[in-house]
Structures are given as C-alpha cells and as structure tokens.
Motif scaffolding. Structure first.
Motif, PDB file in Angstrom:
ATOM      1  N   PHE A 243      36.397  38.884  38.393  1.00 18.07           N
ATOM      2  CA  PHE A 243      35.877  38.233  39.592  1.00 18.07           C
ATOM      3  C   PHE A 243      35.802  36.728  39.382  1.00 18.07           C
ATOM      4  O   PHE A 243      35.756  36.225  38.249  1.00 18.07           O
ATOM      5  N   THR A 244      35.807  36.015  40.487  1.00 20.80           N
ATOM      6  CA  THR A 244      35.591  34.565  40.475  1.00 20.80           C
ATOM      7  C   THR A 244      34.608  34.220  41.584  1.00 20.80           C
ATOM      8  O   THR A 244      34.516  34.918  42.592  1.00 20.80           O
ATOM      9  N   VAL A 245      33.866  33.135  41.374  1.00 22.11           N
ATOM     10  CA  VAL A 245      32.936  32.630  42.379  1.00 22.11           C
ATOM     11  C   VAL A 245      33.106  31.120  42.457  1.00 22.11           C
ATOM     12  O   VAL A 245      33.169  30.438  41.430  1.00 22.11           O
ATOM     13  N   ASP A 246      33.192  30.602  43.683  1.00 21.41           N
ATOM     14  CA  ASP A 246      33.270  29.163  43.901  1.00 21.41           C
ATOM     15  C   ASP A 246      32.250  28.756  44.959  1.00 21.41           C
ATOM     16  O   ASP A 246      32.227  29.324  46.052  1.00 21.41           O
ATOM     17  N   PHE A 247      31.401  27.792  44.614  1.00 18.97           N
ATOM     18  CA  PHE A 247      30.416  27.261  45.537  1.00 18.97           C
ATOM     19  C   PHE A 247      30.989  25.998  46.162  1.00 18.97           C
ATOM     20  O   PHE A 247      31.377  25.076  45.457  1.00 18.97           O
ATOM     21  N   MET A 248      31.031  25.977  47.471  1.00 12.94           N
ATOM     22  CA  MET A 248      31.690  24.892  48.167  1.00 12.94           C
ATOM     23  C   MET A 248      30.781  24.281  49.219  1.00 12.94           C
ATOM     24  O   MET A 248      29.681  24.756  49.483  1.00 12.94           O
ATOM     25  N   LYS A 249      31.266  23.243  49.806  1.00 13.85           N
ATOM     26  CA  LYS A 249      30.558  22.588  50.881  1.00 13.85           C
ATOM     27  C   LYS A 249      30.473  23.539  52.074  1.00 13.85           C
ATOM     28  O   LYS A 249      31.466  23.886  52.685  1.00 13.85           O
ATOM     29  N   GLY A 250      29.286  24.027  52.366  1.00 12.59           N
ATOM     30  CA  GLY A 250      29.089  24.883  53.525  1.00 12.59           C
ATOM     31  C   GLY A 250      29.413  26.343  53.331  1.00 12.59           C
ATOM     32  O   GLY A 250      29.209  27.139  54.244  1.00 12.59           O
ATOM     33  N   LYS A 251      29.904  26.747  52.160  1.00  7.12           N
ATOM     34  CA  LYS A 251      30.243  28.161  52.004  1.00  7.12           C
ATOM     35  C   LYS A 251      30.365  28.559  50.538  1.00  7.12           C
ATOM     36  O   LYS A 251      30.491  27.722  49.650  1.00  7.12           O
ATOM     37  N   LEU A 252      30.327  29.861  50.334  1.00  5.62           N
ATOM     38  CA  LEU A 252      30.573  30.467  49.028  1.00  5.62           C
ATOM     39  C   LEU A 252      31.758  31.393  49.167  1.00  5.62           C
ATOM     40  O   LEU A 252      31.869  32.126  50.145  1.00  5.62           O
ATOM     41  N   GLU A 253      32.654  31.360  48.178  1.00  5.22           N
ATOM     42  CA  GLU A 253      33.787  32.276  48.175  1.00  5.22           C
ATOM     43  C   GLU A 253      33.799  33.066  46.874  1.00  5.22           C
ATOM     44  O   GLU A 253      33.637  32.499  45.788  1.00  5.22           O
ATOM     45  N   GLY A 254      33.964  34.379  46.984  1.00  2.00           N
ATOM     46  CA  GLY A 254      34.061  35.236  45.818  1.00  2.00           C
ATOM     47  C   GLY A 254      35.254  36.162  45.931  1.00  2.00           C
ATOM     48  O   GLY A 254      35.639  36.562  47.038  1.00  2.00           O
ATOM     49  N   ARG A 255      35.868  36.469  44.796  1.00  2.15           N
ATOM     50  CA  ARG A 255      37.003  37.393  44.774  1.00  2.15           C
ATOM     51  C   ARG A 255      36.862  38.338  43.584  1.00  2.15           C
ATOM     52  O   ARG A 255      36.364  37.945  42.529  1.00  2.15           O
ATOM     53  N   ALA A 256      37.318  39.573  43.766  1.00  2.00           N
ATOM     54  CA  ALA A 256      37.258  40.552  42.682  1.00  2.00           C
ATOM     55  C   ALA A 256      38.493  41.433  42.727  1.00  2.00           C
ATOM     56  O   ALA A 256      39.001  41.751  43.810  1.00  2.00           O
ATOM     57  N   SER A 257      38.978  41.821  41.547  1.00  2.00           N
ATOM     58  CA  SER A 257      40.170  42.665  41.452  1.00  2.00           C
ATOM     59  C   SER A 257      39.956  43.748  40.411  1.00  2.00           C
ATOM     60  O   SER A 257      39.221  43.552  39.434  1.00  2.00           O
ATOM     61  N   VAL A 258      40.603  44.882  40.602  1.00  3.00           N
ATOM     62  CA  VAL A 258      40.629  45.957  39.614  1.00  3.00           C
ATOM     63  C   VAL A 258      41.855  45.744  38.742  1.00  3.00           C
ATOM     64  O   VAL A 258      42.957  45.539  39.252  1.00  3.00           O
ATOM     65  N   LEU A 259      41.674  45.788  37.412  1.00  4.38           N
ATOM     66  CA  LEU A 259      42.750  45.468  36.476  1.00  4.38           C
ATOM     67  C   LEU A 259      43.133  46.663  35.613  1.00  4.38           C
ATOM     68  O   LEU A 259      42.345  47.597  35.428  1.00  4.38           O
ATOM     69  N   ASN A 260      44.342  46.597  35.066  1.00  3.17           N
ATOM     70  CA  ASN A 260      44.769  47.585  34.076  1.00  3.17           C
ATOM     71  C   ASN A 260      44.638  46.996  32.676  1.00  3.17           C
ATOM     72  O   ASN A 260      44.117  45.884  32.493  1.00  3.17           O
ATOM     73  N   ASP A 261      45.116  47.711  31.660  1.00  5.38           N
ATOM     74  CA  ASP A 261      44.986  47.261  30.274  1.00  5.38           C
ATOM     75  C   ASP A 261      45.711  45.958  30.002  1.00  5.38           C
ATOM     76  O   ASP A 261      45.400  45.249  29.033  1.00  5.38           O
ATOM     77  N   LYS A 262      46.705  45.630  30.805  1.00  7.07           N
ATOM     78  CA  LYS A 262      47.481  44.406  30.602  1.00  7.07           C
ATOM     79  C   LYS A 262      46.833  43.191  31.266  1.00  7.07           C
ATOM     80  O   LYS A 262      47.371  42.088  31.208  1.00  7.07           O
ATOM     81  N   GLY A 263      45.684  43.406  31.920  1.00  9.52           N
ATOM     82  CA  GLY A 263      45.017  42.316  32.601  1.00  9.52           C
ATOM     83  C   GLY A 263      45.635  41.990  33.936  1.00  9.52           C
ATOM     84  O   GLY A 263      45.324  40.963  34.546  1.00  9.52           O
ATOM     85  N   GLU A 264      46.508  42.861  34.430  1.00  9.28           N
ATOM     86  CA  GLU A 264      47.161  42.672  35.719  1.00  9.28           C
ATOM     87  C   GLU A 264      46.484  43.556  36.767  1.00  9.28           C
ATOM     88  O   GLU A 264      45.795  44.526  36.417  1.00  9.28           O
TER      89      GLU A 264
END
Length: 455
Positions: A243-264
């Motif tokens: 996951f990643t989180v970014d705090f920005m002017k006026g908003k927050l954005e977050g993203r998350a992904s399911v990964l395999n053993d290769k990190g993909e």
C-alpha cells in the motif's frame, strides 16, 4: 515515580513528528524519493510487515528547511503545536525538540516493522548523544548497556541507529536489537522482492505485509479458512499486500494491491471490465451516493463456475437472475438514511432482461426498458455530490462508490470532509484498491484540517 514512554505516548509523538510534514504548505506535487536502504537492510527477512516513511520529503513540503540533518521549522509551526489539544505538554515539548533538531534523529526517513509478534520503528541518528539525552529527559531514566546495545525503557540505541518497541510500554529486547543491527545480507528484508520500493520510495508512506500475518490478527479458524478460500478464488498465488499513502493539498490518496511471491500484482481471476462513466453521469445531477460496477456475461459465467466447483451450484438462483446482465450497473441515491425514497439506477443487459431480473429491480423502484438498458427511478435524487464529477472518480474502475460527507449518517461529528471515494481498478493483470478522501478546504492539507477540528 519514574515514567517510561508509553505506547500511546510514543505513537502520538511519532505521529506528530510525521504530521509536521503534512501542514498547509503541502501544495506541491513534487515526489522526492527517500533513500532508506540502510534502514531496510536492518529489517529481518522474517518481518511480517514493513512500512517506510518518507520523513525528509514531508518536512520539506511542510515548509521546513532540511539541510542534511539540520531542520528549520516553518513559520507559525510552534503556535500550531501549542494550540493542539491532542498532545500533552510533554509531547508538545518532544515535537518541538524534534523540529529543532534537538532529538538527534536524522530526518531522512524511518521504517516500522513487525517481527515475531513485536513491532518496532527505527531511524538513523544524526547525533547519538543528543538522542540519548532526549530520551532520558522524556523518561526520567538512564540508559543501560547490554552487549553493545544501549536501552532505556522501550527505546534502544545500537551504533548510529535508534529503535522503539511499540509492542511494549516498558522494555525492548536488547538481544533482538543486536541481531537486527548485525544482520547479514542473506538475513535481511533487502532480499524481499518489494524491498526496493520501500528503500527508494517516492510516496509519503509505503508499506508491505504478508497475508498470512494479517489473518492472525484476531481471525478465528473458520474466518481464516474462509479467507483462504475466497483469496484463492479471486487471485493466483496471493501472498502479500502492498500500500501507499499520500497526503496532499485538500485530499488524501491511498492505494493497495495484492502481490505474489515475485512482488508483482497477483493475477486477478475474475473478469474486470471498466465502468461506462458516461452512463453513470446520466443518473442525476446531484446525489448523496453514486456507485457502479460492471456485471458482464463473463463475470456471471465465472461466478457460476466457482459456485459449481464448491459442490453444487448454490448460487444458481442468483446466477439465473443475473444471466441477462452484460455491462455497467449503476445507482445514485439521494438519502443515505432512507435510500429507498430517492433512487435512480440503470443496468445494462443483453437486450432480453429476464423476468427474475425485472422483478428484482422492481422491488427498489419502478422500472423502464430502453433497448439494452433498464432504468429505475423513485423520488427526486439530490445531494452534496456533483454526479458528473463523482463519476470521474470511477474512470478506469471495475467497481466503485463515491459518497458525500454531507449525508446524514456520514459526517455527524466533523465538518471537514467533502467526499469519500473507493474503487477497484484493473492493474497489470491484478486489481488495485484506490481510496480518496477529499476535504472541504481545498487550500489546506487534509490532516491539518483534521487536527484543527480537534483543537
């Protein structure tokens, strides 16, 4: 009585040290990467979760000047800290010392991780003596040495690196810290396929965790079994979540992904076509909630096959009801508490909607056929969302929901949020979960808005 750093106090102080990097001056889209590879190399390969914090970049975005290890606080920052009601007087003093460089912590970055049921945060030290004095002043205790590791309560210093154990309020395992500080390359998290994205991250926060570790967090045996079954149906070889989180002017954005053993991204095994945004925009002018997803022939077939593989087609009636759907299904609601009173929706079919489907839709609102579309509408839909703008949040998604914070049940305690948006987006063969929280003050960092609400 001597006092140690409690877990709650330590967490609040660390949070505030991060928050100072998230003040209103966050008006830049610049992504300065943080090289914290040295810290990552001291995280064990057995770690179940690892989180990197781009502290230096956050401080600079906040208007602080960071020159190497020297930090110059931005204007009015001390006044804001003094006014904050979340912090005790001692915690305020700690934050001020951090900002003035008196803590001795190197502002380049920090890493938090979980290993063997203990959780830690670690950072490099620009001045070891300053840091140790900082800790002694906060705790009222002295450091003691065990095998080259200095410890004081739940804080440790090994060489030019500090560690805080968040899973204990009073102690830290000096032997474990000694082992971490002397890890060989083959024993380090640096060998993990995801390590590079934390070592040189460009987001405010970047994290990784094992799915099996998440399952141990309060889940019963039956819950774990269900999770494993659902996970194997949805993804191929899913082993971790990032996951990643970014705090920005006026908003927050977050993203998350399911990964395999290769990190993909782990392969998503269900069809994931993209929402027809233009269709969603036709629902209403304004609303309180807008949601949409794609229900294609291939998706219905996949659901049927999965149901059959589990022993008998237990979802047979549902599959039969959905069998004539083939495209975007969307809905706009005008009253969060009573959605049945104001609703506008549309479903895309193969041109021959089944009686079962029409009967189901009619339970929500009167229906109208229009070629391959079936429209349903009841009452007058209106609300805090501009439907056209809300629909844009769903671009590229296979499923998504946008909610106005002005809904009766959504923002009853605060008045700082404007919009919440959640979506699942196809990404490199997998799917990415995206979260966006928009504040009402577009010119102010959303965390600052939240903190002001508590003042």
């Amino acid at each position: 009585m001597k006092k140690t750093i409690s877990i709650a106090s330590a967490m609040r102080v660390m949070l505030m040290c991060l928050i100072v990097g998230l003040l209103p001056a966050l008006n830049s889209c610049k992504k300065d990467s943080a090289d914290i590879s040295d810290l990552v190399s001291k995280v064990p390969s057995s770690a179940e979760a690892v989180i990197g914090i781009n502290l230096g970049s956050l401080l600079e975005k906040a208007g602080c000047k960071v020159d190497g290890v020297e930090i110059t606080p931005g204007e009015n920052m001390e006044g804001w800290i003094n006014a904050n009601k979340m912090l005790s007087a001692k915690e305020k003093e700690s934050v001020k010392m951090f900002l003035s460089g008196e803590s001795g912590i190197d502002p380049a970055g920090a890493v938090a991780f979980v290993d063997a049921y203990n959780s830690y945060i670690t950072a490099m030290l620009a001045d070891t003596s300053k840091f140790m004095e900082f800790v002694k002043k906060q705790t009222g205790q002295e450091f003691t040495e065990t095998d080259g590791v200095q410890t004081c309560g739940n804080v440790a210093v090994a060489g030019a690196q500090m560690w805080v154990c968040f899973s204990s309020e009073t102690s830290i395992d000096a032997k474990a810290i000694k082992n971490y500080s002397t890890l060989g390359s083959e024993q380090s998290f640096s060998n993990n396929s995801f390590a590079g994205k934390i070592s040189n991250m460009s987001n405010d926060i970047t994290g990784w965790g094992q799915t099996k570790a998440l399952m141990r967090q309060g889940m019963s045996f039956s819950d774990v079994a269900t999770f494993n079954v659902v996970s194997s149906m949805l993804f191929e070889e899913a082993t971790a979540i990032s996951f990643t989180v970014d705090f920005m002017k006026g908003k927050l954005e977050g993203r998350a992904s399911v990964l395999n053993d290769k990190g993909e991204p782990a392969k998503y095994l269900f069809p994931a076509d993209k929402i027809d945004v233009a269709r969603v925009k036709e629902l209403a002018t304004t609303a309180e909630v807008v949601g949409a997803m794609v229900i294609s022939k291939d998706l219905v077939k996949k659901i049927e096959n999965v149901s059959s593989s589990l022993g008998g087609n237990m979802l047979g009636p549902v599959v039969k009801m959905l069998s004539s759907l083939d495209g975007t299904a969307a809905v706009a609601v005008g009253d969060v508490d009573n959605p049945q009173d104001a609703i506008s929706g549309v479903v895309t079919t193969d041109g021959q909607p089944s009686l079962d489907l029409m009967s189901l839709l009619s339970q929500f609102a009167p229906t109208r056929k229009d070629g391959k579309l079936v429209w349903l509408k009841k009452g007058e839909v209106a609300g805090g969302l501009d439907v056209a703008q809300a629909s844009d949040y769903l671009k590229g998604a296979t499923l998504g929901v946008v909610v106005s914070a002005d809904g009766n049940s959504i923002d009853s305690k605060t008045n700082i949020f404007k919009t919440f948006a959640f979506s699942l987006n196809p990404d490199k063969g997998g799917v990415e979960l995206r979260l966006m929280i928009e504040g009402k003050n577009a010119d102010e960092n959303i965390l600052m808005s939240l903190l002001k609400e508590g003042n």
